[in-house]
Design a protein around this motif. Structure first.
Motif, mmCIF file in Angstrom:
data_model
loop_
_atom_site.group_PDB
_atom_site.id
_atom_site.type_symbol
_atom_site.label_atom_id
_atom_site.label_comp_id
_atom_site.label_asym_id
_atom_site.label_seq_id
_atom_site.Cartn_x
_atom_site.Cartn_y
_atom_site.Cartn_z
ATOM 1 N N HIS A 146 16.334 9.995 18.030
ATOM 2 C CA HIS A 146 16.549 8.638 18.367
ATOM 3 C C HIS A 146 18.094 8.476 17.406
ATOM 4 C CE1 HIS A 146 15.280 7.600 13.839
ATOM 5 N NE2 HIS A 146 14.463 8.292 14.277
ATOM 6 N N ASP A 147 19.124 7.570 17.897
ATOM 7 C CA ASP A 147 20.310 7.432 17.410
ATOM 8 C C ASP A 147 20.248 5.619 16.703
ATOM 9 O OD1 ASP A 147 23.169 8.267 17.129
ATOM 10 O OD2 ASP A 147 23.151 6.157 17.623
ATOM 11 N N HIS A 148 19.976 4.750 17.496
ATOM 12 C CA HIS A 148 19.797 3.449 16.840
ATOM 13 C C HIS A 148 18.964 2.598 17.790
ATOM 14 C CE1 HIS A 148 23.505 2.857 19.455
ATOM 15 N NE2 HIS A 148 22.941 1.788 19.816
ATOM 16 N N HIS A 149 18.109 1.484 17.183
ATOM 17 C CA HIS A 149 17.227 0.868 17.793
ATOM 18 C C HIS A 149 18.060 -0.662 17.935
ATOM 19 C CE1 HIS A 149 14.823 3.826 15.990
ATOM 20 N NE2 HIS A 149 13.846 3.323 16.743
ATOM 21 N N THR A 150 18.193 -1.038 19.099
ATOM 22 C CA THR A 150 18.985 -2.316 19.398
ATOM 23 C C THR A 150 17.961 -3.646 19.636
ATOM 24 O OG1 THR A 150 20.912 -1.268 20.197
ATOM 25 C CG2 THR A 150 20.712 -3.357 20.854
ATOM 26 N N TYR A 151 18.251 -4.595 18.839
ATOM 27 C CA TYR A 151 17.458 -5.843 18.956
ATOM 28 C C TYR A 151 18.512 -7.107 19.284
ATOM 29 C CZ TYR A 151 13.654 -3.711 16.847
ATOM 30 O OH TYR A 151 12.515 -2.866 16.479
ATOM 31 N N GLY A 187 16.673 7.446 8.046
ATOM 32 C CA GLY A 187 17.649 7.744 9.025
ATOM 33 C C GLY A 187 17.587 6.897 10.166
ATOM 34 N N ILE A 188 16.957 5.518 10.334
ATOM 35 C CA ILE A 188 16.839 4.812 11.302
ATOM 36 C C ILE A 188 18.124 3.725 11.107
ATOM 37 C CG2 ILE A 188 15.550 2.841 12.370
ATOM 38 C CD1 ILE A 188 13.109 4.243 11.507
ATOM 39 N N THR A 189 18.818 3.489 12.420
ATOM 40 C CA THR A 189 19.720 2.405 12.459
ATOM 41 C C THR A 189 19.368 1.478 13.528
ATOM 42 O OG1 THR A 189 21.231 4.352 11.750
ATOM 43 C CG2 THR A 189 22.161 2.276 12.728
ATOM 44 N N THR A 190 19.783 0.168 13.009
ATOM 45 C CA THR A 190 19.391 -0.859 13.992
ATOM 46 C C THR A 190 21.012 -1.457 14.353
ATOM 47 O OG1 THR A 190 19.219 -2.605 12.487
ATOM 48 C CG2 THR A 190 17.361 -1.293 13.202
ATOM 49 N N ASP A 225 0.850 -1.241 0.060
ATOM 50 C CA ASP A 225 0.156 -0.078 0.020
ATOM 51 C C ASP A 225 0.685 1.322 0.206
ATOM 52 O OD1 ASP A 225 -2.355 -1.209 0.064
ATOM 53 O OD2 ASP A 225 -2.568 -1.297 2.171
ATOM 54 N N LEU A 226 2.078 1.311 0.647
ATOM 55 C CA LEU A 226 2.437 2.449 1.106
ATOM 56 C C LEU A 226 4.275 2.397 0.640
ATOM 57 C CD1 LEU A 226 1.682 2.723 4.845
ATOM 58 C CD2 LEU A 226 0.503 3.967 2.849
ATOM 59 N N GLY A 227 4.834 1.427 0.249
ATOM 60 C CA GLY A 227 5.989 1.439 -0.216
ATOM 61 C C GLY A 227 7.029 1.142 1.254
ATOM 62 N N PRO A 228 8.125 0.579 0.959
ATOM 63 C CA PRO A 228 9.158 0.210 2.051
ATOM 64 C C PRO A 228 9.328 1.466 2.979
ATOM 65 C CG PRO A 228 10.338 0.325 0.207
ATOM 66 C CD PRO A 228 9.022 0.475 -0.156
ATOM 67 N N ASP A 229 9.758 2.800 2.462
ATOM 68 C CA ASP A 229 10.047 3.783 3.107
ATOM 69 C C ASP A 229 9.226 4.048 4.442
ATOM 70 O OD1 ASP A 229 12.293 3.672 1.774
ATOM 71 O OD2 ASP A 229 11.751 5.272 0.442
ATOM 72 N N TRP A 230 7.805 4.320 3.898
ATOM 73 C CA TRP A 230 6.918 4.871 4.813
ATOM 74 C C TRP A 230 6.357 3.652 5.684
ATOM 75 C CZ3 TRP A 230 1.849 7.628 2.771
ATOM 76 C CH2 TRP A 230 1.266 8.170 3.784
ATOM 77 N N THR A 231 6.364 2.430 5.394
ATOM 78 C CA THR A 231 6.060 1.268 6.138
ATOM 79 C C THR A 231 7.335 1.336 7.196
ATOM 80 O OG1 THR A 231 5.243 0.253 4.394
ATOM 81 C CG2 THR A 231 6.016 -1.300 6.176
ATOM 82 N N CYS A 232 8.398 1.382 6.890
ATOM 83 C CA CYS A 232 9.592 1.432 7.891
ATOM 84 C C CYS A 232 9.344 2.367 8.888
ATOM 85 C CB CYS A 232 10.941 1.733 7.215
ATOM 86 S SG CYS A 232 12.385 1.713 8.201
ATOM 87 N N ASP A 233 8.946 3.668 8.580
ATOM 88 C CA ASP A 233 8.789 4.629 9.588
ATOM 89 C C ASP A 233 7.837 4.183 10.528
ATOM 90 O OD1 ASP A 233 8.894 7.764 10.285
ATOM 91 O OD2 ASP A 233 6.807 7.317 9.885
ATOM 92 N N LEU A 234 6.603 3.727 10.114
ATOM 93 C CA LEU A 234 5.276 3.127 10.752
ATOM 94 C C LEU A 234 5.769 1.923 11.741
ATOM 95 C CD1 LEU A 234 2.678 3.385 8.083
ATOM 96 C CD2 LEU A 234 2.905 5.078 9.961
ATOM 97 N N PHE A 235 6.433 1.061 11.249
ATOM 98 C CA PHE A 235 7.127 0.029 11.866
ATOM 99 C C PHE A 235 7.752 0.243 13.144
ATOM 100 C CE2 PHE A 235 9.720 -3.842 13.031
ATOM 101 C CZ PHE A 235 8.643 -4.690 12.930
#
Length: 471
Positions: free
Chosen positions: A257-262, A306-309, A215-225
């Motif tokens: 935010h700088d990075h998200h850690t999993y 600009g999201i980093t994991t 529906d939205l493409g990967p970039d917008w989806t990434c932001d929402l996720f």
């Protein structure tokens, strides 16, 4: 590892060599200082950011617009900036080797600074700026909004809200997509995270991501996720709740935010990487903490959002030389390292456990002092370089499900004493990480990260009152 082995180190291990960029930092700082002198309201906001949120104005900046000249073009080139034209910003420059705001060269003498916010409406409300007193560009629920917040002497402060969009003019508004975006955000926030078989969890999560991308493409989806991921993590971390509230009182959200850690089990690590790549992430540097630590990580970056994991997993040095992020691990391991045990106790970070921590950019010393005043203590720092400072808040203990403890005990991966401790006291679940970057340094401290991973091993924790609920 033999010396001969090192002669065959893959290029991916040599590819990313981040270094401080003091000359580029001076250029950016000069422009910001000049802007703040010409816009007193923005200068006052900068003071409020430090005093009320422990953050620095410069870390919130999305872009700076300055007058175009041959001299500034030359300085940009000399300090590592390269041209990257964007819609409505033909003369836009970014620094590929560091973390700096974009520099846009304009035709007028007017200076503009755009600061990152999660919601333009929230920011204008917090600043008590009525809608009729400003210029709003972009529609609510769209991918891009921008509004002038303050006007000085040939200097404007703009609030910038992005959702998977790097341009400087909003794309054509599509009301259907706007509704779909909210629907997919709800599905990400409300997704089932606990499964009898974690493989089924990855299948279901991929289905949700695939539907959103269609529906939205990967970039917008990434932001929402990742909006949903931060919400889930905050539910189980008091330090996050307190700090988010402090930042939201200025209408900023988590835009720093700088990075998200999993954290991931060895079994499911390629599935985690594949899901992130589907969202548009690319692999950056790899980490290996050393023989004693027995863990490694794959850093991944999404260039549009600009999201980093930072993705952690138990591993050994030889496995670093292979493509463990895509091919996985051929050997099984009976003994769990810090990361594997955390997943054994709480679950996969991408599923039931949620993120291990969010790292955001702060004025390091100011945040430590201010959180202390809210009875939130900071652990001993694990990085104290002039260009990089890092520390965790004390961990949030989570209750542990009895079936998880029994499973680990039956496999001989924890002792009876450890099982009793985990059932009685729980185990450390998550942190907020306090990070300060200087000179645009984009990398991480591998030795320091190894130290803090060791110090957050559940087997070494002495935890008291539980916060949050078990996975």
């Amino acid at each position: 590892m033999s010396q001969a082995t090192f002669h065959h180190i893959p290029e991916v291990l040599k590819q990313f060599n981040w270094t401080p960029q003091p000359a580029a930092q001076r250029l950016v700082t000069e422009q910001v200082d000049a802007f703040l002198k010409r816009c007193p309201d923005a200068a006052q906001l900068a003071h409020r950011m430090k005093d009320q949120t422990g953050t620095r104005f410069i870390d919130w900046i999305d872009f700076i617009t300055i007058p175009r000249s041959a001299d500034i073009r030359e300085r940009l080139a000399e300090t590592g900036f390269i041209s990257q034209p964007q819609p409505q910003a033909e003369h836009c420059y970014i620094h590929p080797g560091a973390i700096f705001p974009g520099i846009v060269l304009g035709e007028s003498s007017n200076l503009q600074v755009g600061i990152k916010v999660e919601s333009v409406m929230d920011f204008l409300t917090a600043m008590h700026i009525p809608g009729g007193a400003t210029e709003l560009h972009g529609e609510p629920l769209g991918q891009f909004r921008m509004a002038r917040a303050f006007k000085g002497e040939d200097a404007d402060l703009l609030a910038v809200e992005r959702h998977g969009w790097r341009g400087f003019v909003a794309p054509r508004f599509d009301a259907l997509k706007a509704v779909q975006a909210q629907q997919h955000l709800e599905r990400f926030c409300l997704r089932t995270r606990t499964f009898d078989d974690d493989a089924d969890g990855f299948i279901q999560t991929n289905r949700l991501v695939d539907a959103a991308i269609a529906d939205l493409g990967p970039d917008w989806t990434c932001d929402l996720f990742f909006n949903a991921e931060r919400r889930y993590w905050m539910q189980r971390n008091r330090a996050a709740q307190v700090q988010h509230g402090r930042q939201q009182r200025l209408g900023l959200g988590w835009a720093n935010h700088d990075h998200h850690t999993y954290r991931s089990s060895r079994e499911h690590f390629p599935r985690l990487v594949a899901l992130l790549e589907k969202l548009g992430f690319v692999c950056r540097e790899r980490f290996y903490a050393g023989h004693e630590a027995q863990w490694g990580a794959q850093v991944m970056e999404h260039h549009v959002t600009g999201i980093t994991t930072f993705n952690d997993v138990d591993m050994n040095g030889e496995e670093l030389l292979g493509d463990f992020s895509h091919e996985g691990f051929k050997q099984s391991r009976d003994r769990l390292g810090t990361v594997g045990l955390w997943c054994g106790l709480h679950g996969e970070a991408i599923l039931q456990a949620g993120m291990h921590h969010l790292e955001a950019m702060f004025d390091w010393a100011a945040l430590v002092e201010q959180l202390e005043g809210r009875n939130i203590r900071t652990m001993h720092p694990f990085t104290t370089f002039p260009y990089l400072k890092q520390a965790f808040t004390e961990g949030e203990p989570w209750g542990v499900d009895e079936t998880r403890v029994d499973r680990l005990l039956d496999r001989g991966q924890i002792t009876h004493d450890q099982a009793e401790t985990f059932m009685r006291d729980g185990a450390i679940g998550s942190h907020l990480e306090n990070l300060e970057r200087n000179d645009g340094f984009k990398g991480f401290n591998q030795q320091g990260v190894s130290d803090i991973i060791s110090r957050t091993d559940p087997r070494k924790q002495r935890v008291g009152k539980l916060h949050g609920v078990g996975a």
